[in-house]
Motif scaffolding. Structure first.
Motif, mmCIF file in Angstrom:
data_model
loop_
_atom_site.group_PDB
_atom_site.id
_atom_site.type_symbol
_atom_site.label_atom_id
_atom_site.label_comp_id
_atom_site.label_asym_id
_atom_site.label_seq_id
_atom_site.Cartn_x
_atom_site.Cartn_y
_atom_site.Cartn_z
ATOM 1 N N THR A 66 0.170 8.083 2.965
ATOM 2 C CA THR A 66 1.474 7.163 2.886
ATOM 3 C C THR A 66 2.464 7.721 3.704
ATOM 4 O O THR A 66 2.713 9.113 3.920
ATOM 5 C CB THR A 66 1.884 7.134 1.623
ATOM 6 N N HIS A 67 2.936 7.056 4.704
ATOM 7 C CA HIS A 67 3.963 7.260 5.454
ATOM 8 C C HIS A 67 5.388 7.703 5.039
ATOM 9 O O HIS A 67 5.356 7.231 3.764
ATOM 10 C CB HIS A 67 4.431 6.362 6.645
ATOM 11 N N PRO A 68 6.316 8.599 5.295
ATOM 12 C CA PRO A 68 6.152 9.284 6.584
ATOM 13 C C PRO A 68 5.443 10.229 6.326
ATOM 14 O O PRO A 68 4.953 11.039 5.406
ATOM 15 C CB PRO A 68 7.608 9.649 6.815
ATOM 16 N N PHE A 69 4.843 11.245 7.440
ATOM 17 C CA PHE A 69 4.417 12.431 7.382
ATOM 18 C C PHE A 69 5.144 13.470 8.143
ATOM 19 O O PHE A 69 5.895 13.263 8.796
ATOM 20 C CB PHE A 69 2.883 12.366 8.312
ATOM 21 N N THR A 70 4.742 14.829 7.754
ATOM 22 C CA THR A 70 5.390 16.024 8.093
ATOM 23 C C THR A 70 4.435 16.926 8.750
ATOM 24 O O THR A 70 3.457 17.102 8.221
ATOM 25 C CB THR A 70 6.432 16.531 7.108
ATOM 26 N N MET A 71 5.004 17.552 9.994
ATOM 27 C CA MET A 71 4.138 18.361 10.526
ATOM 28 C C MET A 71 4.822 19.442 11.315
ATOM 29 O O MET A 71 5.723 18.815 12.281
ATOM 30 C CB MET A 71 2.773 17.916 11.620
ATOM 31 N N GLN A 72 4.982 20.737 11.146
ATOM 32 C CA GLN A 72 5.665 21.523 11.904
ATOM 33 C C GLN A 72 7.073 21.393 11.977
ATOM 34 O O GLN A 72 7.812 21.621 12.895
ATOM 35 C CB GLN A 72 5.087 21.940 13.375
ATOM 36 N N GLY A 73 7.650 20.957 10.695
ATOM 37 C CA GLY A 73 8.904 20.937 10.629
ATOM 38 C C GLY A 73 9.527 19.630 11.085
ATOM 39 O O GLY A 73 10.797 19.229 11.194
ATOM 40 N N ARG A 74 8.669 18.637 11.538
ATOM 41 C CA ARG A 74 9.085 17.119 12.112
ATOM 42 C C ARG A 74 8.763 16.100 11.076
ATOM 43 O O ARG A 74 7.702 16.356 10.178
ATOM 44 C CB ARG A 74 8.667 16.992 13.575
ATOM 45 N N ILE A 75 9.202 15.073 11.255
ATOM 46 C CA ILE A 75 8.827 13.738 10.227
ATOM 47 C C ILE A 75 8.324 12.730 11.188
ATOM 48 O O ILE A 75 9.077 12.625 12.351
ATOM 49 C CB ILE A 75 10.068 13.380 9.434
ATOM 50 N N MET A 76 7.403 12.112 10.968
ATOM 51 C CA MET A 76 6.891 10.863 11.649
ATOM 52 C C MET A 76 6.559 9.668 10.899
ATOM 53 O O MET A 76 5.877 9.864 9.866
ATOM 54 C CB MET A 76 5.709 11.242 12.708
ATOM 55 N N ALA A 77 6.625 8.498 11.170
ATOM 56 C CA ALA A 77 6.212 7.122 10.862
ATOM 57 C C ALA A 77 5.764 6.493 11.998
ATOM 58 O O ALA A 77 6.240 6.403 13.085
ATOM 59 C CB ALA A 77 7.254 6.533 10.009
ATOM 60 N N HIS A 78 4.747 5.422 11.647
ATOM 61 C CA HIS A 78 4.001 4.841 12.649
ATOM 62 C C HIS A 78 3.946 3.446 12.410
ATOM 63 O O HIS A 78 3.669 3.064 11.202
ATOM 64 C CB HIS A 78 2.497 5.242 13.119
ATOM 65 N N ASN A 79 4.413 2.379 13.182
ATOM 66 C CA ASN A 79 3.899 1.033 13.025
ATOM 67 C C ASN A 79 3.020 0.351 14.171
ATOM 68 O O ASN A 79 3.279 0.377 15.352
ATOM 69 C CB ASN A 79 5.348 0.356 13.270
ATOM 70 N N GLY A 80 1.772 0.154 13.542
ATOM 71 C CA GLY A 80 0.831 -0.426 14.439
ATOM 72 C C GLY A 80 -0.569 0.069 13.890
ATOM 73 O O GLY A 80 -0.707 0.512 12.661
ATOM 74 N N GLY A 81 -1.529 0.102 14.838
ATOM 75 C CA GLY A 81 -2.768 0.667 14.563
ATOM 76 C C GLY A 81 -3.602 0.856 15.972
ATOM 77 O O GLY A 81 -3.319 0.494 16.996
ATOM 78 N N PHE A 82 -4.646 1.609 15.851
ATOM 79 C CA PHE A 82 -5.794 1.661 16.848
ATOM 80 C C PHE A 82 -7.015 2.067 16.333
ATOM 81 O O PHE A 82 -7.278 2.346 15.179
ATOM 82 C CB PHE A 82 -5.183 2.826 17.869
ATOM 83 N N ASP A 132 0.719 -1.023 0.092
ATOM 84 C CA ASP A 132 0.070 -0.223 0.046
ATOM 85 C C ASP A 132 0.943 1.491 0.014
ATOM 86 O O ASP A 132 0.434 2.443 -0.167
ATOM 87 C CB ASP A 132 -1.139 -0.067 1.337
ATOM 88 N N GLY A 133 2.055 1.251 0.313
ATOM 89 C CA GLY A 133 2.843 2.431 0.144
ATOM 90 C C GLY A 133 4.189 2.198 0.570
ATOM 91 O O GLY A 133 4.755 1.450 1.365
ATOM 92 N N SER A 134 5.109 3.209 0.110
ATOM 93 C CA SER A 134 6.412 3.210 0.875
ATOM 94 C C SER A 134 7.020 4.735 0.923
ATOM 95 O O SER A 134 6.571 5.678 0.070
ATOM 96 C CB SER A 134 7.364 2.301 -0.116
ATOM 97 N N GLY A 135 7.986 5.025 1.632
ATOM 98 C CA GLY A 135 8.289 6.352 1.645
ATOM 99 C C GLY A 135 9.723 6.551 2.560
ATOM 100 O O GLY A 135 9.864 5.724 3.417
ATOM 101 N N ILE A 136 10.380 7.631 2.339
ATOM 102 C CA ILE A 136 11.582 8.081 3.217
ATOM 103 C C ILE A 136 11.288 9.415 3.302
ATOM 104 O O ILE A 136 10.514 10.387 2.623
ATOM 105 C CB ILE A 136 13.011 7.888 2.292
ATOM 106 N N GLY A 137 11.650 10.018 4.592
ATOM 107 C CA GLY A 137 11.777 11.370 4.982
ATOM 108 C C GLY A 137 13.348 11.535 5.329
ATOM 109 O O GLY A 137 13.754 10.753 6.135
ATOM 110 N N PHE A 138 13.727 12.762 5.206
ATOM 111 C CA PHE A 138 14.839 13.359 5.643
ATOM 112 C C PHE A 138 14.774 15.040 5.663
ATOM 113 O O PHE A 138 13.860 15.430 5.359
ATOM 114 C CB PHE A 138 16.202 13.022 4.852
ATOM 115 N N PHE A 139 15.899 15.454 5.861
ATOM 116 C CA PHE A 139 16.151 16.998 6.024
ATOM 117 C C PHE A 139 17.131 17.554 5.226
ATOM 118 O O PHE A 139 18.194 17.095 4.902
ATOM 119 C CB PHE A 139 16.254 17.288 7.618
ATOM 120 N N GLY A 140 16.529 18.455 4.343
ATOM 121 C CA GLY A 140 17.427 19.136 3.343
ATOM 122 C C GLY A 140 18.330 20.164 3.928
ATOM 123 O O GLY A 140 18.614 20.269 5.131
ATOM 124 N N PRO A 141 19.214 20.717 2.892
ATOM 125 C CA PRO A 141 20.385 21.714 3.447
ATOM 126 C C PRO A 141 19.952 22.825 4.561
ATOM 127 O O PRO A 141 20.711 23.214 5.440
ATOM 128 C CB PRO A 141 20.896 22.063 2.308
#
Length: 304
Positions: free
Chosen positions: A93-109, A36-45
């Motif tokens: 699709t993960h990761p997500f970004t909010m207010q300058g941060r990156i997040m990914a989650h493994n699981g569910g609720f 269902d999806g794939s992604g990477i997150g990182f920080f630019g210069p």
């Protein structure tokens, strides 16, 4: 079922190669199951978050493959998704970004709509349909409530969800420039950490990787030969040659081959990796969820 990986070299940008086509031990192989999806997150210069993600399996995702091979940052987050909530869309699709941060989650609720009732104006940060993005919005809200303390925000958000909603796992990795946080809660889904000093040598490149380097010219050879970090498993593979000379910390949903010293986080344990790579750790949620959703015995996220 989702798999995630966090890597930090503190404040030192490094080139990291996420191999997606080296069967049998890569994100690409896992993505044939996690379709269902794939992604990477990182920080630019400039320190701004950069996301490269697609709501497709990685073996179909040429843009993701190319970007992963050439990413440079001090902090990385990688994720492969099998949807338990929300459809196959870019917003989900993960990761997500909010207010300058990156997040990914493994699981569910469950009952994610009840989180929205807690968000107030932070609901505007949610672009998709997943429980994971609502979890991140609640984390973001709680970070602000706690005066910018990211760890306190993660703990407060997970604590609220665990007390009020049915939970299978709230395992998460949250990144900011130079910093990484990880929570394992509860103890069903695995989450491991390793602290790597400078000078650790990588194992020899696997045959499939070496063959591709031989066929692919200098660029491929440079990405797969020499010392540094080179860890592989059935779900992920990353190579960062510069980490021969630099310390680093890796957090992963399973132990990766090629390194010794992995430690499973305790249920409720929150880890903070600071810019100087000091690792701070504490059990911030000692009690189990009020409504635990058990995993079947054959679930691949169970890793002891």
């Amino acid at each position: 079922m989702c798999r995630l990986l966090g890597l930090t070299a503190g404040t030192e940008p490094v080139h990291a190669t996420f191999w997606l086509l080296d069967a049998p031990d890569s994100l690409e192989v896992q993505s044939r199951r996690n379709v269902d999806g794939s992604g990477i997150g990182f920080f630019g210069p400039t320190g701004a978050p950069v996301l490269d993600k697609q709501p497709e399996a990685a073996f179909r995702d040429e843009d993701f493959i190319r970007e992963a091979k050439h990413a440079e940052s001090a902090v990385f987050v990688a994720h492969v998704r099998w949807a338990t909530a929300g459809g196959r869309t870019l917003q989900n699709t993960h990761p997500f970004t909010m207010q300058g941060r990156i997040m990914a989650h493994n699981g569910g609720f469950g009952e994610a709509e009840r989180v929205e009732e807690q968000l107030g104006g932070y609901r505007e940060l949610v672009l998709g349909d997943t429980d994971s993005e609502r979890y991140f919005a609640l984390i973001t809200q709680q970070i602000d409530v706690h005066g910018g303390d990211v760890g306190a925000g993660i703990a407060a958000a997970a604590r609220w969800i665990g007390a009020h909603l049915p939970v299978s796992s709230l395992n998460t990795v949250v990144a900011a420039p130079g910093e990484l946080w990880a929570l394992r809660y509860p103890g069903q889904h695995a989450l491991h950490i390793i602290e790597r000093p400078a000078g650790m040598s990588a194992p020899a490149a696997p045959a499939a990787t070496a063959a591709r380097a031989a066929d692919g010219g200098a660029a491929a050879a440079g990405a797969t030969s020499g010392p540094g970090l080179h860890v592989r498993s059935s779900t992920s593979s990353v190579h960062a040659p510069a980490l021969q000379a630099l310390p680093s910390v890796v957090i992963a949903s399973e132990e990766l081959d090629g390194e010794h010293g992995w430690r499973m986080l305790t249920s409720g344990e929150l880890v903070h990796v600071r810019p100087d790579l000091r690792v701070e750790s504490a059990v911030v949620i000692p009690d189990p969820p009020a409504q635990l959703v058990p995993l079947p015995a054959d679930n691949p996220n169970i890793d002891t």
